[in-house]
Write a protein that holds these residues in place. Structure first.
Motif, short mmCIF file in Angstrom:
data_model
loop_
_atom_site.label_atom_id
_atom_site.label_comp_id
_atom_site.label_asym_id
_atom_site.label_seq_id
_atom_site.Cartn_x
_atom_site.Cartn_y
_atom_site.Cartn_z
N TYR A 1 0.90 -1.15 0.00
CA TYR A 1 0.00 0.00 0.00
C TYR A 1 0.93 1.20 0.00
O TYR A 1 1.58 1.48 1.01
CB TYR A 1 -0.86 -0.09 1.26
CG TYR A 1 -1.65 1.14 1.64
CD1 TYR A 1 -2.14 2.01 0.68
CD2 TYR A 1 -1.91 1.42 2.97
CE1 TYR A 1 -2.86 3.12 1.05
CE2 TYR A 1 -2.63 2.52 3.34
CZ TYR A 1 -3.10 3.37 2.38
OH TYR A 1 -3.81 4.48 2.76
N TYR B 1 -5.71 1.38 14.55
CA TYR B 1 -6.42 1.21 13.28
C TYR B 1 -5.88 0.09 12.40
O TYR B 1 -6.64 -0.67 11.82
CB TYR B 1 -6.37 2.52 12.49
CG TYR B 1 -6.84 2.40 11.07
CD1 TYR B 1 -8.20 2.24 10.78
CD2 TYR B 1 -5.95 2.42 10.00
CE1 TYR B 1 -8.64 2.12 9.48
CE2 TYR B 1 -6.39 2.30 8.69
CZ TYR B 1 -7.73 2.14 8.43
OH TYR B 1 -8.17 2.01 7.15
N PHE C 1 -10.40 5.76 1.58
CA PHE C 1 -9.41 6.69 2.11
C PHE C 1 -8.39 7.12 1.05
O PHE C 1 -7.96 8.26 1.01
CB PHE C 1 -8.70 6.02 3.28
CG PHE C 1 -7.71 6.89 3.97
CD1 PHE C 1 -8.12 7.73 4.99
CD2 PHE C 1 -6.38 6.88 3.62
CE1 PHE C 1 -7.21 8.53 5.66
CE2 PHE C 1 -5.46 7.68 4.27
CZ PHE C 1 -5.88 8.50 5.29
N ASP D 1 -15.68 5.99 15.81
CA ASP D 1 -14.75 5.76 14.70
C ASP D 1 -13.33 5.74 15.25
O ASP D 1 -13.08 6.25 16.34
CB ASP D 1 -14.91 6.83 13.62
CG ASP D 1 -14.45 6.32 12.25
OD1 ASP D 1 -13.94 5.18 12.17
OD2 ASP D 1 -14.59 7.06 11.26
N ASP D 2 -12.41 5.14 14.47
CA ASP D 2 -11.04 5.02 14.99
C ASP D 2 -10.27 6.31 14.90
O ASP D 2 -9.47 6.64 15.77
CB ASP D 2 -10.30 3.89 14.25
CG ASP D 2 -10.26 4.15 12.76
OD1 ASP D 2 -9.30 4.77 12.28
OD2 ASP D 2 -11.23 3.76 12.07
N SER D 3 -10.48 7.07 13.83
CA SER D 3 -9.70 8.30 13.65
C SER D 3 -10.42 9.23 12.69
O SER D 3 -11.25 8.78 11.89
CB SER D 3 -8.31 7.97 13.09
OG SER D 3 -8.43 7.26 11.88
N VAL E 1 -9.26 11.90 9.83
CA VAL E 1 -8.08 12.38 9.12
C VAL E 1 -8.47 13.66 8.36
O VAL E 1 -8.23 14.77 8.81
CB VAL E 1 -7.51 11.28 8.20
CG1 VAL E 1 -6.26 11.79 7.49
CG2 VAL E 1 -7.17 10.04 9.03
N ARG E 2 -9.16 13.48 7.26
CA ARG E 2 -9.66 14.67 6.54
C ARG E 2 -11.06 15.04 7.01
O ARG E 2 -11.51 16.15 6.80
CB ARG E 2 -9.72 14.41 5.05
CG ARG E 2 -8.42 13.99 4.41
CD ARG E 2 -8.66 13.80 2.93
NE ARG E 2 -7.53 13.18 2.26
CZ ARG E 2 -7.35 11.89 2.14
NH1 ARG E 2 -8.22 11.03 2.68
NH2 ARG E 2 -6.30 11.40 1.51
N GLY E 3 -11.76 14.06 7.56
CA GLY E 3 -13.14 14.30 8.00
C GLY E 3 -14.17 13.93 6.94
O GLY E 3 -15.37 14.01 7.18
N THR E 4 -13.69 13.51 5.79
CA THR E 4 -14.57 13.21 4.66
C THR E 4 -15.61 12.14 4.98
O THR E 4 -16.80 12.33 4.80
CB THR E 4 -13.74 12.63 3.48
OG1 THR E 4 -12.60 13.42 3.34
CG2 THR E 4 -14.53 12.55 2.22
N SER E 5 -15.10 11.01 5.48
CA SER E 5 -16.00 9.86 5.66
C SER E 5 -17.03 10.17 6.73
O SER E 5 -18.23 9.95 6.53
CB SER E 5 -15.23 8.61 6.08
OG SER E 5 -13.89 8.70 5.75
N ASP F 1 0.13 6.08 5.54
CA ASP F 1 -0.13 7.08 4.51
C ASP F 1 -1.06 8.17 5.05
O ASP F 1 -2.27 8.07 4.92
CB ASP F 1 -0.76 6.39 3.30
CG ASP F 1 -0.97 7.37 2.17
OD1 ASP F 1 -0.17 8.31 2.04
OD2 ASP F 1 -1.95 7.20 1.43
#
Ligand code: AMP
Length: 477
Positions: free
Chosen positions: A75, A257, A332, A364-366, A368-372, A406
């Motif tokens: 990955y 995660y 992601f 949720d676990d984290s 990152v961008r907040g998108t999901s 990543d």
């Protein structure tokens, strides 16, 4: 992020490696490969873009059969996603094709070391991949400088800075080694050995995670220690060549995660850690009253155990209110915001009729961008939830990772652009709480043994000192 696997000294080692790689497919889905020492003493290898079950098919395994084998799932973090950067790398020694290498983790002095090898030794590189650098550095010390292989690996291990959990086939031997901080996991098991102490080399297996060991009938023995080099050789027990550790800095995100819940990493059971995180989050939530209308639910699957831990501690109902389509890949890493948004819609679906009137603790676990999460909160509210309280199993992500996870550029990280209250607003959540770094004292046996750099910017190696760009994923391009 990536995963490695290796099997020494058994017939059809390649098939066992393929099984382990399939079990650790979650660590990398872009490409995979295998390298095997065949009965004639040469190394054959095959790698391709795609998933283990599609790439390492029967005829590929038949062409790469042998009793010593290593493999990799990738990955990409540093270097582009293409076949040249896939692993394992077969590296020709002076006398022929007798070396193969694969590794998990990012080397941060990559540029400096590669430049040096190109100038000093006239080496040519076939990829931009860390594992090739490790292999060529070993070859430089061993073949050009004529040092014994053990010394060549020891020097390489000391010269490289960053994360590496590495497997090497060299002629008829196999080596397994880890960076001195033990940043990425690497575990050893055995197919037959039942005792304590050093097992025979034959039948020894290695993997980034032990979740695949049961499938091939292997028993987990122990982790390769930070800074340790192990040598496997026919008729010999597994031998520690040397152990030169530095302060432990295991990646805490592996436990939060990345790793599978049925793995054990860094002396911790992954599911156990996640349940404790859940309990810790619940303990902060005295202001959320219990009741029949309260449900605790994960964003499946990475937060399942955190939500279970939360619900158990709170005495609240756990429910899978969101169904996940397992055939949707990772949203992601999709390149554009639009494709990430579409991916989330395809991936999660609310249970019909479940939400009206409910207060939901959404775990949720984290972020990152907040998108999901923004999409998911909206989905749950549209489905009828009265309140949505978002709880996050990690601290706020504020920095990029240079050691193999990543993480997007710093300015893409929502925690660098918005306060917690602003993030809650953006998510349209009724409340938002994260784990804080000190909370991990209640979760981990020793918090000091872990790297939290993406949460506190306390990097093992200061990125600026190594010319790493702080706004570039993986920092190298
Ligand atoms: P985002 O929409 O950018 O906030 O993505 C956050 C979600 O992506 C988290 O809930 C994780 O499940 C997942 N995630 C976080 N970090 C990574 C990573 N490095 N690679 C893949 N998935 C990740």
């Amino acid at each position: 992020m990536c995963g490695v696997a290796g099997v020494f000294g058994v017939q059809h080692a390649e098939a066992q490696v393929a099984e382990i790689l399939f079990a650790i497919q979650h660590r990398g889905q872009e490409s995979c490969g295998i390298a095997t020492r065949n009965p004639r003493g040469n190394i054959t290898s095959y790698k391709a873009m795609g998933l283990v079950k599609n790439v390492l098919v029967e005829e590929v395994l038949a062409r790469n059969a042998g009793d010593v084998s290593i493999g990799h799932v990738r990955y990409p973090t540093a270097g582009s996603s293409d076949i040249a950067n896939s692993q394992p790398h077969a590296i020709d020694l002076a006398e022929g094709p007798h070396m193969a290498i694969c590794s998990n983790g990012d080397i941060i002095n990559y540029g400096e070391m590669r430049g040096w090898l190109e100038r000093e030794a006239g080496f040519t590189f076939k990829s931009d991949n860390d594992a090739e650098l490790i292999g060529r550095l070993i070859a430089y010390h061993h073949v050009v400088q004529r040092e014994p292989i053990e010394d060549a690996i020891r020097k390489t291990q000391q010269e490289l800075k960053g994360a590496f959990a590495t497997l090497v086939i060299l002629r008829d031997r196999m080596f397994a080694f880890r960076d001195p901080h033990g940043i990425r996991p690497l575990v050893m098991g055995h197919l037959d050995f039942q005792g304590d102490g050093a097992p025979p080399s034959e039948g020894t297996v290695f993997a980034s995670e032990c979740c695949g060991f049961g499938i091939i009938g292997a028993r987990r023995l122990r982790e390769v220690a930070p800074g340790e080099i192990l040598c496997l050789s026919r008729g010999q027990p597994v031998t520690t060549v040397s152990v030169v550790p530095k302060r432990k800095r295991h990646c805490v995100f592996e436990l939060i995660y990345f790793s599978r819940p049925d793995s054990e990493a860094f002396g911790e059971r992954v599911y156990d850690v996640r349940e404790k995180i859940g309990a810790c989050l619940a303990a902060k939530d005295a202001d959320i009253p219990g009741g029949d209308d309260l449900v605790v639910m994960p964003v499946p699957d990475s937060s399942n155990f955190v939500a279970l831990g939360y619900a158990a501690a709170k005495g609240a109902r756990f429910s899978m209110g969101l169904l996940r389509n397992h055939y949707v890949g990772r949203t992601f890493i999709k390149p554009s915001q639009k494709s990430r948004d579409e991916g989330v819609r395809q991936k999660f679906n609310p249970l019909p009729g479940f939400f009206p009137g409910k207060r939901v603790v959404l775990v949720d676990d984290s972020i990152v961008r907040g998108t999901s999460l923004r999409k998911i909160v909206r989905m749950v509210k549209t489905a009828g939830a009265r309140e949505v309280h978002v709880r996050i199993g990690s601290p706020r992500v504020i920095g990029s990772c240079y050691y193999g996870i990543d993480t997007p550029t710093r300015n893409e990280l929502i925690a660098n652009r918005m306060s917690v209250a602003e993030t809650a607003d953006y998510l349209t959540a009724d409340s938002l709480r994260y784990m804080e770094i000190p909370d991990f004292d209640r979760v981990l046996a020793s918090r000091d043994d872990f790297c939290f750099a993406c949460f506190d910017l306390d990097y093992i190696y200061p990125p600026e000192q190594f010319g790493l760009k702080t706004n570039v994923p993986g920092g190298r391009e």
